[in-house]
Scaffold this active site. Structure first.
Site, PDB file in Angstrom:
ATOM      1  N   TRP A  32      29.033  21.493 -21.093  1.00  0.00           N
ATOM      2  CA  TRP A  32      29.811  21.926 -22.254  1.00  0.00           C
ATOM      3  C   TRP A  32      30.196  20.746 -23.138  1.00  0.00           C
ATOM      4  O   TRP A  32      30.231  19.606 -22.691  1.00  0.00           O
ATOM      5  CB  TRP A  32      31.074  22.683 -21.812  1.00  0.00           C
ATOM      6  CG  TRP A  32      32.040  21.899 -20.963  1.00  0.00           C
ATOM      7  CD1 TRP A  32      32.037  21.818 -19.600  1.00  0.00           C
ATOM      8  CD2 TRP A  32      33.151  21.084 -21.402  1.00  0.00           C
ATOM      9  NE1 TRP A  32      33.065  21.007 -19.175  1.00  0.00           N
ATOM     10  CE2 TRP A  32      33.772  20.547 -20.248  1.00  0.00           C
ATOM     11  CE3 TRP A  32      33.678  20.763 -22.653  1.00  0.00           C
ATOM     12  CZ2 TRP A  32      34.888  19.710 -20.312  1.00  0.00           C
ATOM     13  CZ3 TRP A  32      34.790  19.925 -22.712  1.00  0.00           C
ATOM     14  CH2 TRP A  32      35.380  19.409 -21.558  1.00  0.00           C
ATOM     15  N   GLU A  75      44.810  11.972 -21.363  1.00  0.00           N
ATOM     16  CA  GLU A  75      43.345  11.967 -21.493  1.00  0.00           C
ATOM     17  C   GLU A  75      42.901  11.066 -22.651  1.00  0.00           C
ATOM     18  O   GLU A  75      41.900  10.367 -22.548  1.00  0.00           O
ATOM     19  CB  GLU A  75      42.816  13.387 -21.733  1.00  0.00           C
ATOM     20  CG  GLU A  75      42.985  14.345 -20.561  1.00  0.00           C
ATOM     21  CD  GLU A  75      42.081  14.026 -19.377  1.00  0.00           C
ATOM     22  OE1 GLU A  75      41.130  13.243 -19.533  1.00  0.00           O
ATOM     23  OE2 GLU A  75      42.333  14.556 -18.289  1.00  0.00           O
ATOM     24  N   GLU A 113      34.562  12.144 -19.311  1.00  0.00           N
ATOM     25  CA  GLU A 113      36.004  12.174 -19.539  1.00  0.00           C
ATOM     26  C   GLU A 113      36.361  12.264 -21.029  1.00  0.00           C
ATOM     27  O   GLU A 113      37.345  12.886 -21.404  1.00  0.00           O
ATOM     28  CB  GLU A 113      36.655  10.904 -18.965  1.00  0.00           C
ATOM     29  CG  GLU A 113      36.768  10.887 -17.454  1.00  0.00           C
ATOM     30  CD  GLU A 113      37.884  11.788 -16.956  1.00  0.00           C
ATOM     31  OE1 GLU A 113      38.751  12.178 -17.741  1.00  0.00           O
ATOM     32  OE2 GLU A 113      37.862  12.126 -15.759  1.00  0.00           O
ATOM     33  N   HIS A 116      37.481  15.468 -22.599  1.00  0.00           N
ATOM     34  CA  HIS A 116      38.733  16.149 -22.241  1.00  0.00           C
ATOM     35  C   HIS A 116      39.783  16.070 -23.350  1.00  0.00           C
ATOM     36  O   HIS A 116      40.337  17.083 -23.770  1.00  0.00           O
ATOM     37  CB  HIS A 116      39.299  15.571 -20.936  1.00  0.00           C
ATOM     38  CG  HIS A 116      38.358  15.713 -19.777  1.00  0.00           C
ATOM     39  ND1 HIS A 116      38.569  15.124 -18.566  1.00  0.00           N
ATOM     40  CD2 HIS A 116      37.180  16.383 -19.661  1.00  0.00           C
ATOM     41  CE1 HIS A 116      37.576  15.428 -17.745  1.00  0.00           C
ATOM     42  NE2 HIS A 116      36.715  16.183 -18.389  1.00  0.00           N
ATOM     43  N   GLU A 166      42.204  11.318  -9.920  1.00  0.00           N
ATOM     44  CA  GLU A 166      41.333  12.443 -10.284  1.00  0.00           C
ATOM     45  C   GLU A 166      41.828  13.723  -9.612  1.00  0.00           C
ATOM     46  O   GLU A 166      41.766  14.802 -10.193  1.00  0.00           O
ATOM     47  CB  GLU A 166      39.880  12.148  -9.904  1.00  0.00           C
ATOM     48  CG  GLU A 166      39.260  10.986 -10.671  1.00  0.00           C
ATOM     49  CD  GLU A 166      38.928  11.301 -12.134  1.00  0.00           C
ATOM     50  OE1 GLU A 166      39.009  12.459 -12.560  1.00  0.00           O
ATOM     51  OE2 GLU A 166      38.608  10.349 -12.858  1.00  0.00           O
ATOM     52  N   THR A 169      44.956  14.865 -11.625  1.00  0.00           N
ATOM     53  CA  THR A 169      44.648  15.511 -12.900  1.00  0.00           C
ATOM     54  C   THR A 169      44.007  16.880 -12.657  1.00  0.00           C
ATOM     55  O   THR A 169      44.247  17.824 -13.400  1.00  0.00           O
ATOM     56  CB  THR A 169      43.725  14.645 -13.792  1.00  0.00           C
ATOM     57  OG1 THR A 169      42.632  14.193 -13.009  1.00  0.00           O
ATOM     58  CG2 THR A 169      44.449  13.459 -14.373  1.00  0.00           C
ATOM     59  N   ASP A 198      35.822  19.366 -14.108  1.00  0.00           N
ATOM     60  CA  ASP A 198      35.293  17.995 -14.219  1.00  0.00           C
ATOM     61  C   ASP A 198      36.071  17.050 -13.304  1.00  0.00           C
ATOM     62  O   ASP A 198      35.492  16.240 -12.580  1.00  0.00           O
ATOM     63  CB  ASP A 198      35.464  17.453 -15.655  1.00  0.00           C
ATOM     64  CG  ASP A 198      34.307  17.823 -16.577  1.00  0.00           C
ATOM     65  OD1 ASP A 198      33.470  18.645 -16.176  1.00  0.00           O
ATOM     66  OD2 ASP A 198      34.259  17.273 -17.703  1.00  0.00           O
ATOM     67  N   GLU A 199      37.397  17.153 -13.350  1.00  0.00           N
ATOM     68  CA  GLU A 199      38.232  16.257 -12.538  1.00  0.00           C
ATOM     69  C   GLU A 199      37.923  16.471 -11.057  1.00  0.00           C
ATOM     70  O   GLU A 199      37.916  15.514 -10.278  1.00  0.00           O
ATOM     71  CB  GLU A 199      39.731  16.484 -12.791  1.00  0.00           C
ATOM     72  CG  GLU A 199      40.180  16.507 -14.243  1.00  0.00           C
ATOM     73  CD  GLU A 199      40.061  15.179 -14.975  1.00  0.00           C
ATOM     74  OE1 GLU A 199      39.396  14.264 -14.476  1.00  0.00           O
ATOM     75  OE2 GLU A 199      40.634  15.072 -16.083  1.00  0.00           O
ATOM     76  N   HIS A 202      34.823  14.578 -10.287  1.00  0.00           N
ATOM     77  CA  HIS A 202      35.095  13.136 -10.268  1.00  0.00           C
ATOM     78  C   HIS A 202      35.870  12.744  -9.006  1.00  0.00           C
ATOM     79  O   HIS A 202      35.592  11.713  -8.400  1.00  0.00           O
ATOM     80  CB  HIS A 202      35.881  12.731 -11.522  1.00  0.00           C
ATOM     81  CG  HIS A 202      35.128  12.988 -12.794  1.00  0.00           C
ATOM     82  ND1 HIS A 202      35.716  12.983 -14.024  1.00  0.00           N
ATOM     83  CD2 HIS A 202      33.812  13.271 -13.009  1.00  0.00           C
ATOM     84  CE1 HIS A 202      34.801  13.249 -14.956  1.00  0.00           C
ATOM     85  NE2 HIS A 202      33.645  13.434 -14.359  1.00  0.00           N
TER      86      HIS A 202
HETATM   87 FE   LIG Z   1      40.069  13.741 -17.652  1.00  0.00          FE
HETATM   88 FE   LIG Z   2      39.611  12.207 -14.683  1.00  0.00          FE
END
Ligand SMILES: [Fe+2]
Ligand SMILES: [Fe+2]
Length: 330
Positions: A32, A75, A113, A116, A166, A169, A198-199, A202
């Site tokens: 995305w 972010e 990142e 975000h 990570e 978040t 995503d976090e 990560h």
């Molecule tokens: Fe982030």
């Molecule tokens: Fe992150």
């Protein structure tokens, strides 16, 4: 060559496999971009959708909007995090185009990142709830004020730090997504849910990379983990400032705690998760220092829990923030 650098080089192949498995290719259909998540003002449907976005955002509580903005600003200070990463010998990108697995990961991680803060800022702009200029000024202050990652440039400590952050978040964005969903805000729910996913990827990378270090050098990893925890994991946005509130980060954290987006209990749970994932209590350390570190780490969650039981919450008025329309911000 120091033992740490030797260890980090020895696990590079596994780090590469891990990164390939965890990163999403940019041109993949499932990947995305922020633009996908907000209405397009160039079309009539998009303009109508902006009205829907605004009316849904109007239903959110001030405190949930404030915590979302604090997360957005965190972010947006991404340049500080990439800089921090690159201060650690053994994982850093010396030329900016290094072809080592660590350097390739750090660039691809930063690139993921970057989306975000952009996605959250687009939502914030369209929501009509937020004084964007005050938010932008806070971000500018925060990046200018910097961030002390408190790892002393130790790459093992960096992997502990990133594993924690990570995860933190991930928890924070997923909780905002859930609360936005309950309040009927589909756009914010979707954005924070995707950011949280995503976090989560990560966090999986950093925890697994740190586990490789624990396998290769258990004593060194235990000492680094304990050292990081003694200094306490730094909060990336702790030096945020909006030009008027000297306690801005403390006020933001207090509200995040009160509405259950990010709590001290969660910090303890992440500690326990890392202890388990890295098998801390089952390792057999060789040195005295590592044995002491192991005992310290095993007892830490219990000690923190006692401290949080004594925690007193304090009232933070919404007027302490410049970030909202309709309060001090306008
Ligand atoms: Fe982030
Ligand atoms: Fe992150």
């Amino acid at each position: 060559m120091s033992l740490q650098i030797e260890v980090l080089q020895s696990i590079e192949k596994d780090v590469d496999i891990l990164a390939t498995e965890i990163l999403r290719p940019v041109d993949d259909d499932s990947n995305w971009q922020p633009t996908d998540l907000v209405p397009d003002p160039a079309t009539d449907e998009g303009c109508a959708e902006i009205q829907t976005l605004k009316s849904q955002a109007a239903e959110l509580s001030d405190r949930l909007v404030l915590v979302t903005v604090g997360n957005l600003i965190t972010e947006e200070a991404l340049p500080s995090y990439q800089t921090a990463f690159n201060r650690h010998v053994g994982v850093n990108d010396l030329t900016g185009v290094d072809d080592t697995p660590w350097a390739r990961w750090s660039r691809a991680w930063t690139a993921e990142e970057k989306r975000h803060g952009v996605a959250m800022s687009l939502w914030a702009r369209f929501s009509g709830r937020i004084n964007m200029r005050a938010v932008e000024a806070t971000t500018q202050h925060l990046i200018g004020n910097g961030f002390d990652v408190r790892t002393g440039s130790d790459p093992y400590e960096l992997l502990v730090f990133t594993s924690f952050q990570e995860n933190a978040t991930l928890v924070s964005h997923k909780n905002v997504a859930q609360q936005a969903g309950h309040a009927g805000d589909r756009h914010l729910q979707k954005i924070c849910s995707l950011v949280g996913t995503d976090e989560a990827r990560h966090a999986r990378f950093y925890k697994a990379a740190a586990r490789l270090v624990f396998n290769a050098d258990p004593d060194g990893a235990l000492v680094a983990f304990a050292s990081m925890m003694k200094k306490q994991v730094g909060m990336p946005a702790e030096r945020m400032y909006d030009g008027s509130n000297a306690n801005l980060f403390a006020d933001f954290s207090e509200i995040a705690q009160q509405i259950g987006v990010y709590t001290s209990e969660k910090y303890i749970e992440i500690m326990e998760l890392c202890n388990q994932y890295w098998n801390v209590e089952k390792l057999v350390p060789q040195s005295d220092d590592a044995r002491k570190a192991q005992d310290f780490l095993a007892s830490l969650p219990g000690r923190y829990r006692k401290l949080t039981e004594r925690r007193r919450s304090r009232e933070v008025p919404v007027s302490s923030f410049t970030w909202l329309m309709g309060t001090r911000g306008t």
